[in-house]
Design a protein around this motif. Sequence first.
Motif, PDB file in Angstrom:
ATOM      1  N   CYS A 131       1.036  -1.182  -0.015  1.00  0.00           N
ATOM      2  CA  CYS A 131      -0.301   0.095   0.342  1.00  0.00           C
ATOM      3  C   CYS A 131       0.659   1.703  -0.586  1.00  0.00           C
ATOM      4  O   CYS A 131       0.234   1.896   0.916  1.00  0.00           O
ATOM      5  CB  CYS A 131      -0.989   0.107   1.325  1.00  0.00           C
ATOM      6  SG  CYS A 131      -2.137  -1.078   1.025  1.00  0.00           S
ATOM      7  N   GLY A 132       1.787   1.412  -0.627  1.00  0.00           N
ATOM      8  CA  GLY A 132       3.200   2.425  -0.355  1.00  0.00           C
ATOM      9  C   GLY A 132       3.841   2.173  -1.451  1.00  0.00           C
ATOM     10  O   GLY A 132       4.215   1.564  -1.339  1.00  0.00           O
ATOM     11  N   PRO A 133       4.752   3.808  -1.936  1.00  0.00           N
ATOM     12  CA  PRO A 133       5.708   3.384  -2.083  1.00  0.00           C
ATOM     13  C   PRO A 133       6.559   2.811  -1.319  1.00  0.00           C
ATOM     14  O   PRO A 133       6.462   3.905  -0.241  1.00  0.00           O
ATOM     15  CB  PRO A 133       5.925   4.876  -3.138  1.00  0.00           C
ATOM     16  CG  PRO A 133       5.048   6.076  -2.534  1.00  0.00           C
ATOM     17  CD  PRO A 133       3.994   4.750  -2.007  1.00  0.00           C
ATOM     18  N   SER A 143       6.702   3.988  -7.780  1.00  0.00           N
ATOM     19  CA  SER A 143       5.730   2.875  -7.268  1.00  0.00           C
ATOM     20  C   SER A 143       5.777   1.925  -6.035  1.00  0.00           C
ATOM     21  O   SER A 143       6.485   1.711  -5.039  1.00  0.00           O
ATOM     22  CB  SER A 143       7.100   1.574  -8.282  1.00  0.00           C
ATOM     23  OG  SER A 143       6.397  -0.151  -8.403  1.00  0.00           O
ATOM     24  N   ALA A 144       5.330   1.298  -5.785  1.00  0.00           N
ATOM     25  CA  ALA A 144       4.965   0.510  -4.737  1.00  0.00           C
ATOM     26  C   ALA A 144       5.445  -0.481  -4.115  1.00  0.00           C
ATOM     27  O   ALA A 144       6.392  -1.695  -5.414  1.00  0.00           O
ATOM     28  CB  ALA A 144       2.992  -0.014  -4.522  1.00  0.00           C
ATOM     29  N   PRO A 160       0.146  -2.482   6.762  1.00  0.00           N
ATOM     30  CA  PRO A 160      -0.223  -0.994   6.553  1.00  0.00           C
ATOM     31  C   PRO A 160      -1.467  -0.363   6.108  1.00  0.00           C
ATOM     32  O   PRO A 160      -2.166  -0.521   6.048  1.00  0.00           O
ATOM     33  CB  PRO A 160       0.045  -0.446   5.047  1.00  0.00           C
ATOM     34  CG  PRO A 160       0.003  -1.884   4.641  1.00  0.00           C
ATOM     35  CD  PRO A 160       0.297  -2.678   5.773  1.00  0.00           C
ATOM     36  N   SER A 191      -0.834   5.227   4.298  1.00  0.00           N
ATOM     37  CA  SER A 191      -0.532   4.880   3.228  1.00  0.00           C
ATOM     38  C   SER A 191      -2.347   5.307   2.018  1.00  0.00           C
ATOM     39  O   SER A 191      -3.256   5.574   2.232  1.00  0.00           O
ATOM     40  CB  SER A 191      -0.963   3.421   3.866  1.00  0.00           C
ATOM     41  OG  SER A 191       0.440   3.250   4.637  1.00  0.00           O
ATOM     42  N   TYR A 192      -1.907   4.729   1.192  1.00  0.00           N
ATOM     43  CA  TYR A 192      -2.797   4.023  -0.358  1.00  0.00           C
ATOM     44  C   TYR A 192      -4.116   2.390   0.418  1.00  0.00           C
ATOM     45  O   TYR A 192      -3.609   1.844  -0.218  1.00  0.00           O
ATOM     46  CB  TYR A 192      -2.520   4.456  -1.113  1.00  0.00           C
ATOM     47  CG  TYR A 192      -0.991   4.913  -2.012  1.00  0.00           C
ATOM     48  CD1 TYR A 192      -0.360   4.372  -2.505  1.00  0.00           C
ATOM     49  CD2 TYR A 192      -1.809   6.159  -1.777  1.00  0.00           C
ATOM     50  CE1 TYR A 192       0.832   5.528  -2.819  1.00  0.00           C
ATOM     51  CE2 TYR A 192      -0.431   7.083  -1.983  1.00  0.00           C
ATOM     52  CZ  TYR A 192       0.492   6.951  -2.936  1.00  0.00           C
ATOM     53  OH  TYR A 192       1.287   7.522  -3.401  1.00  0.00           O
ATOM     54  N   ASN A 193      -4.391   3.014   1.413  1.00  0.00           N
ATOM     55  CA  ASN A 193      -5.201   1.584   1.667  1.00  0.00           C
ATOM     56  C   ASN A 193      -6.890   2.405   1.661  1.00  0.00           C
ATOM     57  O   ASN A 193      -7.572   2.158   2.712  1.00  0.00           O
ATOM     58  CB  ASN A 193      -4.832   1.558   3.464  1.00  0.00           C
ATOM     59  CG  ASN A 193      -5.556   0.675   3.860  1.00  0.00           C
ATOM     60  OD1 ASN A 193      -6.353  -0.694   3.236  1.00  0.00           O
ATOM     61  ND2 ASN A 193      -5.038   0.530   5.166  1.00  0.00           N
ATOM     62  N   MET A 249       2.956  -5.616 -12.034  1.00  0.00           N
ATOM     63  CA  MET A 249       3.334  -3.916 -11.304  1.00  0.00           C
ATOM     64  C   MET A 249       2.894  -2.584 -12.388  1.00  0.00           C
ATOM     65  O   MET A 249       2.114  -2.674 -13.811  1.00  0.00           O
ATOM     66  CB  MET A 249       4.472  -3.989 -12.605  1.00  0.00           C
ATOM     67  CG  MET A 249       5.710  -2.274 -10.909  1.00  0.00           C
ATOM     68  SD  MET A 249       6.837  -2.385 -11.427  1.00  0.00           S
ATOM     69  CE  MET A 249       7.667  -0.904 -10.562  1.00  0.00           C
ATOM     70  N   TYR A 264       3.377   0.939 -12.196  1.00  0.00           N
ATOM     71  CA  TYR A 264       4.717   1.096 -13.134  1.00  0.00           C
ATOM     72  C   TYR A 264       4.718   0.597 -14.859  1.00  0.00           C
ATOM     73  O   TYR A 264       4.507   1.180 -15.355  1.00  0.00           O
ATOM     74  CB  TYR A 264       5.738   1.335 -12.586  1.00  0.00           C
ATOM     75  CG  TYR A 264       7.017   2.248 -12.614  1.00  0.00           C
ATOM     76  CD1 TYR A 264       7.516   1.749 -13.709  1.00  0.00           C
ATOM     77  CD2 TYR A 264       6.811   3.574 -12.235  1.00  0.00           C
ATOM     78  CE1 TYR A 264       8.685   2.963 -14.124  1.00  0.00           C
ATOM     79  CE2 TYR A 264       7.675   4.610 -12.718  1.00  0.00           C
ATOM     80  CZ  TYR A 264       8.668   3.645 -13.570  1.00  0.00           C
ATOM     81  OH  TYR A 264       9.898   5.195 -13.802  1.00  0.00           O
ATOM     82  N   HIS A 289       2.440  11.536 -13.843  1.00  0.00           N
ATOM     83  CA  HIS A 289       2.695  10.392 -12.660  1.00  0.00           C
ATOM     84  C   HIS A 289       4.069  10.111 -13.695  1.00  0.00           C
ATOM     85  O   HIS A 289       4.155  10.290 -15.066  1.00  0.00           O
ATOM     86  CB  HIS A 289       2.685   9.695 -11.985  1.00  0.00           C
ATOM     87  CG  HIS A 289       3.030   8.526 -11.210  1.00  0.00           C
ATOM     88  ND1 HIS A 289       3.388   7.007 -11.965  1.00  0.00           N
ATOM     89  CD2 HIS A 289       2.904   8.510 -10.345  1.00  0.00           C
ATOM     90  CE1 HIS A 289       4.207   6.617 -10.300  1.00  0.00           C
ATOM     91  NE2 HIS A 289       3.776   7.688  -9.543  1.00  0.00           N
ATOM     92  N   THR A 322      -2.622  -1.587  -6.506  1.00  0.00           N
ATOM     93  CA  THR A 322      -2.244  -1.182  -4.814  1.00  0.00           C
ATOM     94  C   THR A 322      -2.887  -0.396  -4.226  1.00  0.00           C
ATOM     95  O   THR A 322      -3.342  -0.741  -2.954  1.00  0.00           O
ATOM     96  CB  THR A 322      -0.988  -0.018  -5.107  1.00  0.00           C
ATOM     97  OG1 THR A 322      -0.260  -0.826  -7.099  1.00  0.00           O
ATOM     98  CG2 THR A 322      -0.103  -1.207  -3.763  1.00  0.00           C
ATOM     99  N   LYS A 323      -3.942   0.022  -4.480  1.00  0.00           N
ATOM    100  CA  LYS A 323      -4.300   1.337  -3.402  1.00  0.00           C
ATOM    101  C   LYS A 323      -6.001   1.285  -3.056  1.00  0.00           C
ATOM    102  O   LYS A 323      -5.973   0.639  -1.990  1.00  0.00           O
ATOM    103  CB  LYS A 323      -4.696   2.356  -3.951  1.00  0.00           C
ATOM    104  CG  LYS A 323      -2.983   3.254  -4.720  1.00  0.00           C
ATOM    105  CD  LYS A 323      -2.790   3.289  -5.815  1.00  0.00           C
ATOM    106  CE  LYS A 323      -1.484   3.722  -6.096  1.00  0.00           C
ATOM    107  NZ  LYS A 323      -0.706   3.357  -7.637  1.00  0.00           N
ATOM    108  N   SER A 378      -3.211  -5.092  -2.797  1.00  0.00           N
ATOM    109  CA  SER A 378      -2.666  -6.080  -3.434  1.00  0.00           C
ATOM    110  C   SER A 378      -1.422  -5.185  -4.529  1.00  0.00           C
ATOM    111  O   SER A 378      -0.951  -4.496  -3.901  1.00  0.00           O
ATOM    112  CB  SER A 378      -3.478  -6.400  -4.719  1.00  0.00           C
ATOM    113  OG  SER A 378      -3.141  -8.060  -5.674  1.00  0.00           O
TER     114      SER A 378
END
Lengths: 475, 508
Positions: free
Chosen positions: A139-141, A340-341, B99, B131-133, B193, B195, B219, B335-336, B340
Amino acid sequence: MNMTTAALDWVTVVFDAPLARAVVFGVHIDGHLVVEVLLVAVILFQLTRKSYKPPKKPLTEKEIDDLCEEWVPEPLYPPITEEMKTEPPVLESAAGPHTVIDGKEVVNFASANYLGLLGNENIADSCISSLEKYGVGSCGPRGFYGTIDVHLDCETRIAKFMGTPDSILYSYGISTIFSVIPAFCKKGDIIVTDEGVHWGVQNGLYLSRSTVVYFKHNDMASLESTLEKLTHKNKRAEKIRRYIVVEAIYQNSGQIAPLNEIVRLKEKYRFRVILDESHSFGVLGNSGRGLAEYYGVPIEKIDIITAGMGNALATDGGFCTGSVRVVDHQRLSSSGYVFSASLPPYLASAAISAVNYLEDNPSVLTQLRSNIALLWKGLSDLPGLAIASHPLSPIIYLKLKKSTGSFKSDLELLNVITDRVLKEDSVFIVSTKRSVLDKCRLPVGIRLFVSAGHSESDIHKVCDSLTRVAALVLV
Amino acid sequence: MTVLLPIPPLVPIPPIAVPWEVRRMVRLTYLTALTTLLGYVVFFVFGFLRDLFRELLDWSKSDDLRGYAPICPPFEDFYTRRIYHRIQDCFARPIASAPDAWIDVVERYSNDNNKTLHRTSTASRCLNLGSYNYLGFAAGDEYCTPRVIESLKKYAPTACSARADAGTTRLHVELEELIARFVGKPAAITFGMGYVTNSSIIPVLVGEGGLIVSDSFNHNSIVSGARASGATVHVFRHNSPSHLEEVLREQIVKGRQPGTHRPWRKILVIVEGIYSMEGEFCKLPEIVAICKKYKAYIYLDEAHSIGVVGKSGRGVCELLGVDPADIDIMMGTFTKSFGSCGGYIAASEEIIQYLKHASPAHLYATSMSPAAVQQVISAIKVVLGEDGSNRGAKKLAQIREGSNYFRSELKKMGFVVLGDNDSPVMAIMLYNLAKLPAFSRACLRQNVAVVTVGYPATPVLLARARICISASHTREDLIKGLKVISEVGGLVGAKCLPAEPEKAKKMD
């Protein structure tokens, strides 16, 4: 002669005639002064004229609208051909040495599971405890609370295993090399690289905007002559950074780079080496420490080592290792790390368990080596196909003895072989895949990935199957 | 008198100019800009002096690297060594737990002035505002985790192979169908991924002879993909449909080459759903209308907005009322919101077939880990309500209310806050570089973990603290966070606007 002198005399008289012996404001005016004044007047006149430009009318709004109406874009995708519609086989169980496709059990030579760690109980247990503690994603870089203590433990473990001061973890195998290269190579630097490197390296080289020079695939004489040409009497070359980028085991051909030669050349011409050990980490060397151990080269001589962990270590992600300066610099300037995460924590704990397993059980490497030797022997006499890879490489590369002349038709032929081998004999092998963006022009072939988990009967099965099908299709 | 020689800049001078719309949005006054610049100048001067002393002291030391140029030239990492290292303890803080809404931040110490940091074995429990949760799937979830563990046991952590070889499992096929259905497109393709998704898809879609028009705040992955494609890249002012139209008109008329006016092969406009450093939505309906008019293709990156905004979590298209069929390529990451890893592209069947045939990430890169795939499948099922409960709808409502509450309270306190209504990301402007570590360390002392960002992730003069709200934050958590931020913000001097009087704040 007389006539010219007479003419000249006449001209002089004419010139002096008008204002001969005239005095204006105390200045004697002579004839030539008139000409000079006239000349200056003409020059001033010309200077005051506007310079000539062809008339340029700006387009009116209506004309711009018409142009925009007329413009027709190409479609986003080219016409879809039949080969684009083929789908790869769908697995219904783990991709170990035996897997299930379409309800049938097949022998799997298409997964780079070199040490047979897929399905290992210890690794699965460490993953599960990690999943229960940390969840799936991070959940984060890395800069913003995405650094979990397993990441730091994994980095220390890998650095200890390789014998280097420090290492850095990336969240995806292929992004490792194309983030590392632009972090150290900028516009104006020189990079010498093999023509057979894979797409990840090519992308990194393109993004770095450096001058890239290719040498013939795995040919040290070609490398030496290229280095010589670049540095010979080139004073400027000493002030810029120079790199040699090679892969330990080339995934486009299965050749192994002769590291001792490369290090000798690097020290002679003062270049730095970036080595991609994705397929040799955990495979080459007495304890699996990679190409440097295999050739007996001290690890400090290689400046930057990168590797994807999706092969021998049976996890995902990648790492880069080297001196403290090299690793520290990437923490702020490597885009695949900063923006990136981070790697999911359960994959990092899988990596730690895999490295522990490798260090505790070096016998798995001897098993892998004997499997490779056995398969090499079995495949050395196939009708129509020849082995193009190094005898120690875990990727066995079979190419056509007689190419049809074009990549496309070669690939079609090879696909026919792999399809028949899968359908008729339940053995799973794959042919080369080339993307439209890939610049590599090495010949296409069939790839077999050998694992320490394969048994002798598996190896015999694939040899028999390939012999039979190759004879039917190619001869 | 000696002649002044042109001295090349010893450090890269970062771009300082801020466009006037951005200045107005972030309320950057001349006084703030001047004081921030002054702060930077002081840092630079001290950095120079220290570099000078370092050079003098190292004069006598031997140089093993004779004949080699230094691997990191001194000016390239001037910013890292002299500025970033001073505040290094505010970034990359390791945590020892999932997180989630509350995390265990590991304490670190340094013996050499922050140049190297060492972990201790103690950790402090802090409120996680970084965190991106968004939907709270980060820690174990009662529906998702058992299924993830089952998939891990069945399929192993990875397939050790690319998707085109032996990396496709039943789970991958199921995920692609599910995400296509969720987003509203005919087909989808997934990668391991986010990116890499951008960096390897954009070059396949647009090559040389094409034009990419991208938002100025896009980005880094989009910038990297656009550069790798070989197409010409033009930037339009952030979120300005009028400037986009201007750029498109000019470029179609000008053509590929100034002399011959050869027409562009194709034009791709790239925008994001939520811009992660500002927290604002893109003006999608206007931009889609312009792209349709000029026949440009549109690529929408929903990394932060998928699963979070919209009535049923389907992203900015649902929120702003845009038909997904109008957008050519929809991209997003797992991810966010889904807790995952990985990314996806959803588009028409033909485009996805072509991408599967041509994209390097599909052909060469290791396929997504099956456990991560299962996590996304389960998370999407929860959001859609297909797991048999209404937890998904509750999570969406909670994150919307939580973020709106937090933002309105911050604005009332007098902070300059960026971010639209309903967006889970918001930024508190700090401007001055020295306020970043002050804010960050003071908050950590009071057990609140915030994220502070400066150059190069944001423009030079616009350093900020960024807050990400999660569905697992309860109202008490948010109130505690507000209390701490108010106190610390007051100490640091970030309350630039007048606060609302107390009696008007009779809310909740």
